[in-house]
Design a protein around this motif. Structure first.
Motif, short mmCIF file in Angstrom:
data_model
loop_
_atom_site.label_atom_id
_atom_site.label_comp_id
_atom_site.label_asym_id
_atom_site.label_seq_id
_atom_site.Cartn_x
_atom_site.Cartn_y
_atom_site.Cartn_z
N LEU A 105 -7.33 -17.81 1.11
CA LEU A 105 -7.73 -16.44 1.17
C LEU A 105 -6.39 -15.75 2.16
N LYS A 106 -6.09 -16.39 3.23
CA LYS A 106 -4.94 -16.35 3.97
C LYS A 106 -3.54 -16.05 3.30
N HIS A 107 -3.31 -16.87 2.40
CA HIS A 107 -2.37 -16.93 1.63
C HIS A 107 -1.98 -15.62 0.70
N SER A 108 -3.43 -15.43 0.20
CA SER A 108 -3.51 -14.28 -0.91
C SER A 108 -3.33 -13.07 -0.09
N PHE A 109 -3.62 -12.98 1.20
CA PHE A 109 -3.27 -11.53 1.98
C PHE A 109 -1.94 -11.73 2.44
N LYS A 110 -1.36 -12.80 2.74
CA LYS A 110 0.08 -12.59 2.89
C LYS A 110 0.92 -12.03 1.91
N PHE A 111 0.62 -12.71 0.53
CA PHE A 111 1.20 -12.12 -0.70
C PHE A 111 0.96 -10.66 -0.68
N ILE A 112 -0.32 -10.13 -0.63
CA ILE A 112 -0.76 -8.89 -0.85
C ILE A 112 0.12 -7.98 0.12
N GLN A 113 0.35 -8.43 1.46
CA GLN A 113 1.05 -7.62 2.47
C GLN A 113 2.48 -7.34 1.98
N LYS A 114 3.17 -8.47 1.71
CA LYS A 114 4.33 -8.47 1.21
C LYS A 114 4.51 -7.54 -0.31
N HIS A 115 3.56 -7.59 -1.12
CA HIS A 115 3.57 -6.52 -2.30
C HIS A 115 3.23 -5.41 -1.88
N GLN A 116 2.57 -5.11 -1.04
CA GLN A 116 2.11 -3.56 -0.75
C GLN A 116 3.11 -3.11 0.15
N ARG A 117 3.85 -3.73 0.95
CA ARG A 117 5.00 -3.21 1.54
C ARG A 117 5.99 -2.89 0.56
N ALA A 118 6.43 -3.60 -0.38
CA ALA A 118 7.28 -3.20 -1.47
C ALA A 118 6.84 -1.87 -2.04
N TYR A 119 5.54 -1.88 -2.35
CA TYR A 119 4.89 -0.63 -3.02
C TYR A 119 5.11 0.68 -2.26
N LEU A 120 4.97 0.40 -0.80
CA LEU A 120 5.31 1.53 0.06
C LEU A 120 6.60 2.08 0.20
N ASP A 121 7.30 1.18 0.00
CA ASP A 121 8.85 1.42 -0.05
C ASP A 121 9.10 2.33 -1.27
N LYS A 122 8.84 1.98 -2.29
CA LYS A 122 8.92 2.68 -3.51
C LYS A 122 8.27 3.97 -3.71
N MET A 123 6.95 4.28 -2.87
CA MET A 123 6.50 5.62 -2.84
C MET A 123 6.81 6.45 -2.03
N TRP A 124 7.46 6.04 -0.62
CA TRP A 124 7.62 7.04 0.16
C TRP A 124 8.87 7.82 -0.20
N SER A 125 9.51 7.45 -1.16
CA SER A 125 10.73 8.26 -1.59
C SER A 125 10.06 9.74 -2.29
N LYS A 126 8.88 9.37 -2.75
CA LYS A 126 8.16 10.33 -3.57
C LYS A 126 7.49 11.50 -2.68
N LEU A 127 7.47 10.97 -1.57
CA LEU A 127 6.35 11.92 -0.61
C LEU A 127 7.22 12.66 0.17
N LYS A 128 7.04 14.09 0.64
CA LYS A 128 7.55 15.11 1.34
C LYS A 128 7.47 15.12 2.67
N THR A 129 6.31 14.91 3.19
CA THR A 129 6.14 14.82 4.69
C THR A 129 6.02 13.62 5.13
N GLU A 130 6.22 13.36 6.75
CA GLU A 130 5.97 12.08 7.44
C GLU A 130 4.39 11.81 7.35
N GLU A 131 3.62 13.00 7.53
CA GLU A 131 2.28 12.92 7.69
C GLU A 131 1.64 12.31 6.32
N GLU A 132 2.08 12.52 5.34
CA GLU A 132 1.79 12.26 4.00
C GLU A 132 2.06 10.68 3.94
N GLN A 133 3.15 10.36 4.49
CA GLN A 133 3.68 8.89 4.42
C GLN A 133 2.74 8.10 5.12
#
Length: 156
Positions: A105-133
């Motif tokens: 389960l630890k390796h699954s969460f490591k993978f998810i953490q990397k995957h979600q960090r990439a998702y955040l980088d992609k989605m932050w460009s679409k948000l307007k305010t820092e609060e939404e980010q």
């Protein structure tokens, strides 16, 4: 004493009807039952019986649309072969994409953490305010919806 090996299958739930920023209304119990029903349909009584022992949905995040399934080593092939054939969960039209299969389960969460960090980088460009980010980051990096308490900071 015999040690049972498990496999943790990380799955992405893709729903074309619902926009990416809107969370799915998906409960882990419904997801769990849908996967078992599809295994029963494809692999019959043998596949269903082999998978049922040790089968559990460990994590299901509605915001990031990621789930982790725990299944015993060996019968995990029945699960991974049935996942692409699931097209509907409840009333949602979905597609399931297997992202990762790991032994812990630890390796699954490591993978998810990397995957979600990439998702955040992609989605932050679409948000307007820092609060939404910040709100999006809190929702995406929330690992408290698990049955097992793991301190994510110790993983890195």
């Amino acid at each position: 004493m015999v040690r049972f090996k498990n496999r943790y299958i990380t799955v992405e739930i893709m729903a074309s009807d619902i926009p990416e920023l809107k969370p799915l209304s998906l409960k882990s119990k419904i997801f769990h039952d849908t996967v078992l029903n599809k295994i029963q349909q494809l692999h019959g009584d043998f596949g269903s019986a082999a998978v049922r022992t040790g089968f559990l949905t460990k994590y299901c995040n509605e915001n990031t649309r990621i789930a982790i399934i725990r299944v015993r080593h060996g019968p995990h092939h029945f699960v991974t072969s049935a996942l692409p054939f699931i097209t509907k969960i409840g009333k949602l039209d979905i597609r399931l994409k297997t992202l990762h299969v790991s032994a812990t389960l630890k390796h699954s969460f490591k993978f998810i953490q990397k995957h979600q960090r990439a998702y955040l980088d992609k989605m932050w460009s679409k948000l307007k305010t820092e609060e939404e980010q910040k709100m999006l980051e809190a929702a995406v990096m929330d690992f408290t919806k698990t049955d097992v308490a793991i301190n994510i900071e110790n993983i890195s």
